[in-house]
Design an enzyme around this catalytic site. Structure first.
Site, PDB file in Angstrom:
ATOM      1  N   CYS A 334       0.830  -1.198   0.000  1.00 21.00           N
ATOM      2  CA  CYS A 334       0.000   0.000   0.000  1.00 21.00           C
ATOM      3  C   CYS A 334       0.870   1.256   0.000  1.00 21.00           C
ATOM      4  O   CYS A 334       1.536   1.539  -0.976  1.00 21.00           O
ATOM      5  CB  CYS A 334      -0.999  -0.036   1.162  1.00 21.00           C
ATOM      6  N   HIS A 431      -3.650  -5.338   1.185  1.00 17.87           N
ATOM      7  CA  HIS A 431      -3.475  -5.646   2.601  1.00 17.87           C
ATOM      8  C   HIS A 431      -3.885  -7.095   2.831  1.00 17.87           C
ATOM      9  O   HIS A 431      -4.836  -7.590   2.220  1.00 17.87           O
ATOM     10  CB  HIS A 431      -4.347  -4.739   3.461  1.00 17.87           C
TER      11      HIS A 431
END
Length: 488
Positions: A334, A431
C-alpha cells in the site's frame, strides 16, 4: 436474550479490546449470538467489510471471535490520524473529511454524531444478543465526558452492565481504579457492576488482600484477576503494542525488518509472518538494523508523503536503497508500494500541505493521491499462481506504471495489482497478502530451505487462540456473577 455488557478502562492499552474479544467467544460457545460494538475508534488499523465499508480492525477481530461477519455498525466512527493534530473521520464506513482534534471534539455536530452512533447500535441490537461493547481510553476524562460518544453515555443508552478494567502491570492500580470510580457521577456509577484486574504477574491468590481493599474502597466486586500471558496471540488494536515487538535481528532465522513509519497503518498485515517459525520479524527505524535484515518491508502509511520525507531525513531511505542494491528482498504494501515508486503527488492536499515528493525510485511507478478512497475486499492470484489468495484494499492513491505492466497479482474482478520487478523486489496495494501461506513461502524461498511442514491455516490458528483466550477468562473470572448481571 441477555442484557448488553460493556468493558471500559482506567486508561488506554489496559486490555479492553482483547477482553471484549474473549467474552465474544465465551458467549458464542455458550450458544448465544453476540456481536461487538465500539462507538468510536481511533486507529490506523482498519479493514473493509464485504460491502466495501471501512471499520476498525479491533471490532473485526471481536466479530471473528463471535463467529459472525463484520459490519460497519460495529464501529460507526473511526478516526485515522493523519498528523499529530488531525484525523480522517470515517462515519458508517465512509470518509467524511479530515478534522483537527479541536474541530472534532468542539464542533456542534457531536449531538448528530452521537445520534448516528446510537442508530448503529440499535440496528445491531435488533439482530444480536448480547451486544459486547468496548469503551475507549479512560472513562473519567472530566474535560471530555460531556462530549463523549463512546463510554458511559453509550452504556446508559444500551442499558449495559459495565465492568471497569485496570492494568496492574502498569503500576498504580489502586489509584487508577479508585480515582476512576470516584470521579463518576451517580448516574454513571449506576452503570458499573464490577472490576476486572488485568495482566497480573504471579499467583493471583497473593492479591486477595488487594481485592478486598478495592472492593471496600469502590463498593464494587472484583469479579476477576486475569494473568499476564504471552502464549495467546490475539491481534492488537493499535501501534502502542509495537513497543513490545522484537527490535533487532537474530541468528538462525530469516530476519524480516518492517520499517517503523510514524504513520504506520495496518501492521496486522504481518501477524501471520511473525508467527512463522522460520522468521524473526521486527519493527525498526534504525538504518543499521535494516542493513542486517534479509527482507525489508515498507508497510502502509496514513500519511505517505510525510513518512517518505521522514525516512529520507533519518537515513532509513538510504538503508532501504542500499539493501536493494545488495540483492536483499525489498517489498512495499500500500503506502510502502507508493514509496518504492518514483514519486507521490497530492494535488488535492488529501494528506497535507506538501504537494509532491520523490519516492525511492526502485519501482517504475508513480502515484497521485485522489479524493475518493478505494475500499474493497479482493481475491487474487499471486504471480500467476493457481492458488487463490484473499486480501483487501484501502487506499486513496492511483498508481501508474511507466512502461510495460508487470503485475504482482491478478484480481478476481480482472484488475491488475502492483508491480513485480523481481522475486526480491515488488509492491502491492493488497493488505493481508501475507496472510496467504503460498505468498509467504515465495517470500522466504531465497533464504531458507526449511520446509514449512504441517501447519494449520491462519484462520484455524486464530480460532485456536480465541478458544484459549476464552478458557483463560473462564478460569479467572466469576462467570456466574457476570451472567447474573446480564439477566437482571
Amino acid at each position: 436474550m441477555l442484557r448488553p455488557i460493556m468493558f471500559v478502562g482506567t486508561g488506554s492499552d489496559v486490555g479492553k479490546s482483547v477482553i471484549t474479544a474473549g467474552f465474544c467467544r465465551i458467549f458464542k460457545q455458550d450458544r448465544y449470538h453476540p456481536a461487538p460494538f465500539k462507538a468510536q475508534n481511533m486507529s490506523l488499523n482498519s479493514y473493509v467489510t464485504a460491502d466495501g465499508l471501512e471499520m476498525g480492525r479491533a471490532q473485526v477481530v471481536q466479530a471473528e471471535a463471535a463467529g459472525i461477519p463484520c459490519q460497519s455498525d460495529m464501529n460507526p466512527v473511526l478516526l485515522k490520524p493523519t498528523s499529530d493534530k488531525s484525523s480522517q473521520v470515517i462515519l458508517n464506513g465512509k470518509p467524511v473529511g479530515n478534522q483537527s482534534a479541536y474541530e472534532y471534539f468542539m464542533a456542534n455536530d457531536r449531538r448528530e454524531l452521537f445520534a448516528s452512533v446510537k442508530e448503529a447500535y440499535d440496528r445491531l441490537a435488533a439482530k444480536y444478543s448480547p451486544i459486547v461493547l468496548e469503551g475507549a481510553g479512560s472513562i473519567s476524562e472530566l474535560n471530555l465526558k460531556h462530549r463523549d460518544i463512546t463510554n458511559l453515555r453509550m452504556a446508559a443508552h444500551a442499558g449495559a452492565a459495565t465492568y471497569l478494567i485496570g492494568d496492574i502491570d502498569k503500576g498504580g492500580v489502586f489509584g487508577s481504579i479508585y480515582g476512576t470510580i470516584a470521579l463518576l457521577t451517580e448516574e454513571e456509577r449506576a452503570c458499573m457492576k464490577g472490576i476486572i484486574i488485568n495482566k497480573f504477574r504471579g499467583d493471583g491468590r497473593l492479591f486477595e488482600d488487594g481485592k478486598r481493599m478495592l472492593e471496600d474502597l469502590t463498593k464494587l466486586p472484583v469479579v476477576g484477576i486475569l494473568p499476564y500471558f504471552r502464549d495467546i496471540h490475539i491481534e492488537q488494536e493499535d501501534s502502542v503494542s509495537l513497543d513490545s515487538k522484537y527490535q533487532q535481528s537474530v541468528t538462525g532465522r530469516v530476519n524480516v525488518a518492517v520499517v517503523l513509519l510514524r504513520r504506520l497503518s495496518n501492521f496486522t498485515d504481518f501477524d501471520r509472518l511473525e508467527n512463522d517459525p522460520r522468521v524473526n520479524l521486527f519493527y525498526t527505524q534504525d538504518p543499521s538494523e535494516i542493513a542486517k535484515a534479509d527482507i525489508v518491508v515498507i508497510p502502509g502509511s496514513k500519511n505517505t508523503i510525510e513518512d517518505m520525507l521522514a525516512i529520507k531525513n533519518n537515513g532509513v531511505a538510504k538503508a532501504i536503497t542500499e539493501a536493494h542494491k545488495a540483492g536483499k528482498t525489498v517489498i512495499g504494501i500500500c503506502g510502502g508500494y507508493q514509496i518504492l515508486g518514483t514519486g507521490i503527488a497530492d494535488p488535492f492536499q488529501v494528506e497535507g500541505s506538501i504537494e509532491s515528493i520523490p519516492g525511492l525510485g526502485i519501482l517504475p511507478v508513480s502515484t497521485v493521491l485522489k479524493k475518493e478512497k478505494t475500499t474493497l475486499q479482493c481475491s487474487f492470484s499471486f504471480l500467476k499462481s493457481d492458488l487463490a489468495g484473499k486480501g483487501y484494499e484501502i487506499h486513496m492513491g492511483d498508481t501508474e506504471v511507466s512502461g510495460a505492466e508487470s503485475p504482482v497479482a491478478l484480481l478476481g474482478d480482472g484488475r491488475k495489482d502492483g508491480y513485480y520487478l523481481s522475486d526480491k523486489t515488488w509492491g502491492t496495494y493488497i493488505h493481508g497478502i501475507l496472510d496467504n501461506d503460498h505468498v509467504i513461502d515465495h517470500l522466504l524461498a531465497a533464504y531458507t530451505s526449511e520446509a514449512p511442514g504441517h501447519r494449520m491455516s491462519f484462520q484455524e490458528f486464530k480460532e485456536q487462540q480465541y478458544n484459549k483466550l476464552a478458557d483463560l477468562i473462564r478460569a479467572n473470572v466469576d462467570m456466574d456473577q457476570i451472567y447474573s448481571s446480564l439477566r437482571n
